[in-house]
Structure formats: C-alpha cells, structure tokens
Design a protein around this motif. Structure first.
Motif, PDB file in Angstrom:
ATOM      1  N   GLU A 127       6.359  24.924  -2.856  1.00 46.81           N
ATOM      2  CA  GLU A 127       7.666  24.404  -2.439  1.00 46.81           C
ATOM      3  C   GLU A 127       7.684  24.080  -0.948  1.00 46.81           C
ATOM      4  O   GLU A 127       8.389  23.209  -0.500  1.00 46.81           O
ATOM      5  CB  GLU A 127       8.731  25.466  -2.710  1.00 46.81           C
ATOM      6  N   LYS A 128       6.921  24.847  -0.196  1.00 47.51           N
ATOM      7  CA  LYS A 128       7.010  24.716   1.267  1.00 47.51           C
ATOM      8  C   LYS A 128       5.841  23.975   1.896  1.00 47.51           C
ATOM      9  O   LYS A 128       5.901  23.584   3.055  1.00 47.51           O
ATOM     10  CB  LYS A 128       7.083  26.114   1.900  1.00 47.51           C
ATOM     11  N   GLY A 129       4.746  23.861   1.173  1.00 46.03           N
ATOM     12  CA  GLY A 129       3.585  23.239   1.791  1.00 46.03           C
ATOM     13  C   GLY A 129       2.643  22.641   0.778  1.00 46.03           C
ATOM     14  O   GLY A 129       2.987  22.492  -0.394  1.00 46.03           O
ATOM     15  N   VAL A 130       1.464  22.314   1.264  1.00 52.04           N
ATOM     16  CA  VAL A 130       0.456  21.681   0.428  1.00 52.04           C
ATOM     17  C   VAL A 130      -0.801  22.534   0.464  1.00 52.04           C
ATOM     18  O   VAL A 130      -1.219  22.980   1.540  1.00 52.04           O
ATOM     19  CB  VAL A 130       0.156  20.268   0.984  1.00 52.04           C
ATOM     20  N   VAL A 131      -1.361  22.798  -0.702  1.00 53.28           N
ATOM     21  CA  VAL A 131      -2.624  23.539  -0.745  1.00 53.28           C
ATOM     22  C   VAL A 131      -3.700  22.618  -1.312  1.00 53.28           C
ATOM     23  O   VAL A 131      -3.481  21.969  -2.331  1.00 53.28           O
ATOM     24  CB  VAL A 131      -2.530  24.788  -1.648  1.00 53.28           C
ATOM     25  N   VAL A 132      -4.813  22.545  -0.627  1.00 54.99           N
ATOM     26  CA  VAL A 132      -5.913  21.692  -1.077  1.00 54.99           C
ATOM     27  C   VAL A 132      -7.141  22.568  -1.250  1.00 54.99           C
ATOM     28  O   VAL A 132      -7.427  23.410  -0.398  1.00 54.99           O
ATOM     29  CB  VAL A 132      -6.207  20.600  -0.022  1.00 54.99           C
ATOM     30  N   GLN A 133      -7.841  22.370  -2.345  1.00 56.45           N
ATOM     31  CA  GLN A 133      -9.070  23.152  -2.535  1.00 56.45           C
ATOM     32  C   GLN A 133     -10.318  22.292  -2.412  1.00 56.45           C
ATOM     33  O   GLN A 133     -11.422  22.798  -2.367  1.00 56.45           O
ATOM     34  CB  GLN A 133      -9.040  23.837  -3.900  1.00 56.45           C
ATOM     35  N   ASP A 134     -10.119  20.973  -2.400  1.00 57.70           N
ATOM     36  CA  ASP A 134     -11.284  20.078  -2.293  1.00 57.70           C
ATOM     37  C   ASP A 134     -11.752  20.013  -0.861  1.00 57.70           C
ATOM     38  O   ASP A 134     -11.056  20.428   0.052  1.00 57.70           O
ATOM     39  CB  ASP A 134     -10.884  18.647  -2.689  1.00 57.70           C
ATOM     40  N   TRP A 135     -12.879  19.375  -0.693  1.00 53.43           N
ATOM     41  CA  TRP A 135     -13.338  19.046   0.638  1.00 53.43           C
ATOM     42  C   TRP A 135     -12.456  17.931   1.166  1.00 53.43           C
ATOM     43  O   TRP A 135     -12.225  16.948   0.478  1.00 53.43           O
ATOM     44  CB  TRP A 135     -14.805  18.573   0.572  1.00 53.43           C
ATOM     45  N   VAL A 136     -11.885  18.119   2.339  1.00 54.94           N
ATOM     46  CA  VAL A 136     -11.033  17.087   2.934  1.00 54.94           C
ATOM     47  C   VAL A 136     -11.619  16.698   4.276  1.00 54.94           C
ATOM     48  O   VAL A 136     -12.449  17.431   4.824  1.00 54.94           O
ATOM     49  CB  VAL A 136      -9.605  17.629   3.169  1.00 54.94           C
ATOM     50  N   ASP A 137     -11.180  15.573   4.804  1.00 57.55           N
ATOM     51  CA  ASP A 137     -11.674  15.194   6.118  1.00 57.55           C
ATOM     52  C   ASP A 137     -10.808  15.884   7.166  1.00 57.55           C
ATOM     53  O   ASP A 137      -9.710  15.435   7.480  1.00 57.55           O
ATOM     54  CB  ASP A 137     -11.594  13.670   6.261  1.00 57.55           C
ATOM     55  N   GLN A 138     -11.326  16.993   7.674  1.00 59.67           N
ATOM     56  CA  GLN A 138     -10.506  17.816   8.569  1.00 59.67           C
ATOM     57  C   GLN A 138     -10.085  17.075   9.837  1.00 59.67           C
ATOM     58  O   GLN A 138      -8.981  17.248  10.334  1.00 59.67           O
ATOM     59  CB  GLN A 138     -11.270  19.085   8.938  1.00 59.67           C
ATOM     60  N   GLN A 139     -10.990  16.250  10.335  1.00 59.03           N
ATOM     61  CA  GLN A 139     -10.666  15.534  11.567  1.00 59.03           C
ATOM     62  C   GLN A 139      -9.437  14.644  11.370  1.00 59.03           C
ATOM     63  O   GLN A 139      -8.609  14.498  12.257  1.00 59.03           O
ATOM     64  CB  GLN A 139     -11.875  14.700  11.983  1.00 59.03           C
ATOM     65  N   GLN A 140      -9.354  14.078  10.193  1.00 58.58           N
ATOM     66  CA  GLN A 140      -8.218  13.216   9.885  1.00 58.58           C
ATOM     67  C   GLN A 140      -6.918  14.029   9.863  1.00 58.58           C
ATOM     68  O   GLN A 140      -5.872  13.570  10.319  1.00 58.58           O
ATOM     69  CB  GLN A 140      -8.472  12.585   8.521  1.00 58.58           C
ATOM     70  N   ILE A 141      -6.998  15.257   9.372  1.00 58.50           N
ATOM     71  CA  ILE A 141      -5.796  16.112   9.325  1.00 58.50           C
ATOM     72  C   ILE A 141      -5.400  16.517  10.735  1.00 58.50           C
ATOM     73  O   ILE A 141      -4.255  16.372  11.155  1.00 58.50           O
ATOM     74  CB  ILE A 141      -6.064  17.371   8.479  1.00 58.50           C
ATOM     75  N   ILE A 142      -6.378  17.031  11.479  1.00 58.59           N
ATOM     76  CA  ILE A 142      -6.072  17.514  12.830  1.00 58.59           C
ATOM     77  C   ILE A 142      -5.555  16.376  13.705  1.00 58.59           C
ATOM     78  O   ILE A 142      -4.703  16.570  14.559  1.00 58.59           O
ATOM     79  CB  ILE A 142      -7.326  18.192  13.449  1.00 58.59           C
ATOM     80  N   GLY A 143      -6.065  15.177  13.469  1.00 61.14           N
ATOM     81  CA  GLY A 143      -5.639  14.027  14.275  1.00 61.14           C
ATOM     82  C   GLY A 143      -4.305  13.448  13.821  1.00 61.14           C
ATOM     83  O   GLY A 143      -3.797  12.516  14.441  1.00 61.14           O
ATOM     84  N   HIS A 144      -3.736  13.983  12.753  1.00 60.99           N
ATOM     85  CA  HIS A 144      -2.471  13.439  12.253  1.00 60.99           C
ATOM     86  C   HIS A 144      -1.316  13.881  13.144  1.00 60.99           C
ATOM     87  O   HIS A 144      -1.247  15.049  13.528  1.00 60.99           O
ATOM     88  CB  HIS A 144      -2.243  13.916  10.812  1.00 60.99           C
ATOM     89  N   LYS A 145      -0.424  12.972  13.435  1.00 64.64           N
ATOM     90  CA  LYS A 145       0.672  13.280  14.382  1.00 64.64           C
ATOM     91  C   LYS A 145       1.597  14.402  13.889  1.00 64.64           C
ATOM     92  O   LYS A 145       2.260  15.064  14.675  1.00 64.64           O
ATOM     93  CB  LYS A 145       1.497  12.023  14.698  1.00 64.64           C
ATOM     94  N   SER A 146       1.642  14.660  12.585  1.00 65.87           N
ATOM     95  CA  SER A 146       2.529  15.708  12.075  1.00 65.87           C
ATOM     96  C   SER A 146       2.007  17.112  12.341  1.00 65.87           C
ATOM     97  O   SER A 146       2.754  18.075  12.258  1.00 65.87           O
ATOM     98  CB  SER A 146       2.715  15.567  10.558  1.00 65.87           C
TER      99      SER A 146
END
Ligand code: BUP
Length: 463
Positions: free
Chosen positions: A333-352
């Motif tokens: 309800e409050k967030g997103v959980v991902v278990q796959d490999w994600v592109d971390q740099q893309q997440i960290i670089g996201h303005k949110s």
C-alpha cells in the motif's frame, strides 16, 4: 599506430560489484581511444553478471571479449567454508585455471600493453603477467579507505586478533582511527579464507605497476594523499584515483518502462526512500520483517529491492512468503517491492528518490554520491563497515548505529524507522550531498581532475 592506441586488457573477478566498475572503466578507456579487451570468466556466477556483460558489449562494439573458460573442480573437491560462497569458489576456479589465462594473453594481437586485474585475483594474475612481462595494474573496486586497510592489514593483525574492545581505534598512518567494530568478524579472525586471501594479495602489492582506485578528492582526498605519500606502505606503487562519469542514461534506459518506473515518476521530488542491501547478503526473515515495519511506519513512499538468497539468480522466496499476507499488504500500500535485478543507477538518479538505505557497497555509495542522494548506511559484511566509516566521514550519509553484522542480531523496526526519518529530514546531509555531487560533476567532466588522471594513465603507454 599501435603506440597511439594502447591495448588495455581488463579482467574482472566475479560479482556485480566487481564487474560493474570494470565495465565502466573499460567503456571509459574505449571512449578515450584505447583498444580494449575484456576477459570474461565462464561460467559466470549469476545471470545478472552475464546480462551486464552482454549489454556492455552491445554498447561498446569496439571492445573485444575473450572468454576465459574455467576448469571444472575435481569431483572429490572438498567443500570447505570458502567453497560454499559462490564468489570465493569462482576465485578459486580462476586461480586453478591460470594456464588458460596465460594462453589468452599470449594470443593477443597487438600484444597487451597492460592488464587491469581485480583485487581478489592479485596474487593469481601477477605470476602470469610477470612471466609474460606485461605491466599489471589493479583496479580496486572498493573505497580508498578499504585499500588503506588492506595495505596496512599485516601490521594490524595483532590488534585485530588481540583483546582490544570493539570501540578501540585501529591506527593507520595519516588517517583518522578506524573503529575496530568496522572490521567484519571474517577479517578480525586472521585465519579465515577471506583474511588469507587478503594477506596473500597484500604480500604482492609492490610487484604491481600501480593501483587504480575509484574515488576522488571530495570523497576521500585525505586517504588518497596518505596512500600516495608512502606513509602506509613504503614504496607503494603509483596510485591513480579517479571516478568516471555515470553511464549515459539514454544508453542505460530500456525502451519498455517497468511498473516501478511509472510509480517513481508519479512521486514527489526527493520524497522516496530507496532501500537495497545489495545482491549478496540477504537479510534474515526476522530482520526483513523489521525492515518492513520500519518502512510502513516512517511514512515516506519507498522502493525496496529485496533479495532472499545468497546469489541473485536463485531468489526462491516471494516477499509474500517472507512477510506473510498482512504485512505484505501494508507494504504494497505504501511502497514498491522489487525482487528482480533492477538498474540501480537509474533508480538513484531518479528525481523522486530522496534517500537511500544501503548496505554500503562502494558502487552503491558512489552512485548515490554522484546523484546527491543522502544515505543511511547499514553495513552487512565484507568491506562495507570500513566503507561506511568513509561515507559518514565525508558527510554524505549517516550510519545506523550499533546495528551489528548481518544476522548478528535483529534491529527493531522502530529504531530503523527513526533513523530513516532522521536521514530524510536532515538538511545538513542533503546540502552536503548536493555539494559533493557538484564536486564530483566537476571532477569527472572533460578536463576535470578525474579525466586528467585517466589521460595521465593512458599517456604512459603512448610513445
Ligand atoms: Br542488488 C542490485 N541492481 O538489483 P556494490 C545491484 N545493482 O544495478 P557489493 C543493480 O550492483 P552486492 C540490483 O548499482 C552496484 O553498482 C548496484 O555493487 C548494482 O555492492 C552493484 O554496491 C553492486 O559495490 O555487494 O558490495 O558488491 O553485490 O551484494 O551488491
């Protein structure tokens, strides 16, 4: 001519935290007009490793891949502690397969001007390059602070294995004292496989032609200066400290956007807590539950990359199995959980994204520093405690507290939630992180200190 285009051969060891920086340096060298050969070990440990390499080779078609096929372990291979860890096992396999590495290096045309080898393979590759007379440089994939510890390790072994309390400071010349508690039990006990590997690699430091450390002045200037001064190891080979610019986002982004990307796009700027403890060290079930409680209670939207097995490719359990139905429902309800490999740099670089709860892997710290994201560090093992000290000293993040090593004890959700709020609300951390980001931008820009250091390195091979 050949002299104008040095031939650099890179050989990473296993684990994303080793492969990613090697690929970044390989890309940077290729962009600086070097001929680049990448030696990849087969079989690789995990699927994300091979996906990273494939993507890299597509982005940099001018880089040549040479596959290093590892020998099989004998059927009676004794399964001791080290061989249970897939990464130690891979190091061992690489070591046993060295004659094949020698064949690859001999077959290169034009011949290699230098091998850039991995810290975990130091004592293995040096015997090969010495016999072939090829300069060997180590690309150190952790922080300068960790390098200083590694370089000074033999002198520390008495204090480490002695009765000094956890609050005792380890003195390394030219540096602030390092709390003994930042050294993981695996290195405090100087007889473990990790400690043995560190010592074997330490023994051959002076045989190398130089060390590249992915860091810069604003992060670890004092440590780099101490290393270069010879105070830590007399006769230390040259040190090249440089960061490279992040991979260009348009190259990193895939064309399809995942659900989590769309979710991030909808959040307010700098409002999201990003949580990842890396791919190697899953938290226990009890600890995962406390993290979930912390995230639910601290009232920030969050994105949580959760891993439940040692190697990312075998993630067996779902978040539902670990947390149970009720907690899973609240989390989603409050967030997103991902278990796959994600592109971390893309997440960290996201303005949110406004804060990062991290296990203090050095690549993660560098990624967050490059995007000005404040951190809450919770080291889990290996070099992460020492990296955490460097991160907190630089002021870009804070450490959770006496939260122990992975699995040592369970930290309550309430306490974690409190520290997350502290990180998200700290103006001091936020403005320091912004300052550090600006400094890094300047250092990695064309003509900046890092760019110059890399050119200086390449120029050594141009006649
Ligand atoms: Br997990 C994960 N996606 O899902 P560190 C990690 N990474 O891109 P260390 C992803 O892997 P461990 C994922 O951005 C970083 O570049 C991350 O290196 C990337 O951690 C790298 O941070 C991980 O140095 O441990 O110490 O190697 O492998 O567990 O992350």
């Amino acid at each position: 001519s050949q002299q104008q285009q040095p031939h650099m051969v890179l050989m990473p060891s296993s684990g994303a935290g080793h492969i990613i920086p090697f690929l970044k340096v390989a890309g940077a060298l290729a962009s600086q007009n070097c001929r680049v050969t990448l030696i990849t070990s087969h079989p690789l440990v995990s699927q994300p490793e091979s996906a990273l390499i494939t993507r890299f080779l597509t982005l940099y078609p001018q880089v040549t891949e040479k596959q290093f096929h590892l020998l099989h372990l004998p059927p009676n291979y004794h399964s001791d502690d080290s061989s249970k860890d897939p990464f130690f096992r891979q190091w061992e396999l690489i070591h046993r397969s060295l004659p094949r590495l020698s064949d690859i290096l001999k077959s290169l045309s034009p011949p290699a001007d230098a091998l850039l080898s991995d810290i975990s393979l130091m004592s293995s590759t040096i015997s090969v390059t010495e016999s072939l007379n090829i300069p060997n440089y180590v690309l150190f994939v952790s922080s300068a602070r960790m390098f200083a510890f590694f370089a000074y390790y033999p002198a520390l072994s008495d204090v480490l294995s002695g009765s000094a309390g956890e609050d005792e400071l380890l003195e390394i010349p030219g540096l602030e004292g390092l709390p003994k508690s930042s050294v993981p039990p695996l290195l405090q006990d100087t007889t473990t496989p990790f400690a043995t590997m560190l010592r074997a690699n330490n023994d051959c430091i002076k045989k190398f032609d130089g060390f590249m450390i992915n860091t810069c002045d604003v992060l670890e200037g004092k440590t780099v200066r101490a290393l270069k001064s010879g105070k830590i190891v007399d006769g230390m080979p040259p040190i090249f400290a440089f960061l490279y610019p992040p991979w260009e986002p348009e190259k990193v982004n895939g064309s399809r956007s995942a659900a989590w990307e769309r979710w991030l796009d909808e959040q307010l700027p700098a409002s999201v807590v990003y949580v990842s403890f890396g791919s190697r060290a899953p938290l226990s079930r009890e600890q995962t539950i406390e993290v979930a409680k912390a995230l639910i209670s601290c009232n920030y939207p969050f994105m949580w990359v959760a891993k439940f097995s040692v190697v990312d490719k075998d993630d067996g359990q779902s978040i539902h199995q670990v947390l149970g139905a009720d907690l899973t429902h609240q989390v989603k309800e409050k967030g997103v959980v991902v278990q796959d490999w994600v592109d971390q740099q893309q997440i960290i670089g996201h303005k949110s994204v406004g804060g990062f709860v991290t296990h203090c892997g050095w690549n993660s710290i560098l990624e967050a520093s490059s995007y000005g994201v404040p951190m809450l560090g919770w080291p889990q093992g290996g070099d992460q405690g020492i990296i955490g000290v460097a991160m907190a000293e630089c002021g870009i993040g804070m450490l959770g507290g006496k939260w122990g090593w992975n699995g040592e004890f369970v930290v309550k959700g309430e306490e974690i939630g409190m520290r997350i709020r502290e990180m998200m609300e700290s103006q001091k951390l936020r403005s320091r992180a912004a300052e550090v980001m600006e400094d890094i931008d300047k250092a990695v820009a064309r003509g900046g200190v890092c760019d110059q250091t890399m050119k200086h390195f390449i120029n050594k091979f141009i006649s």
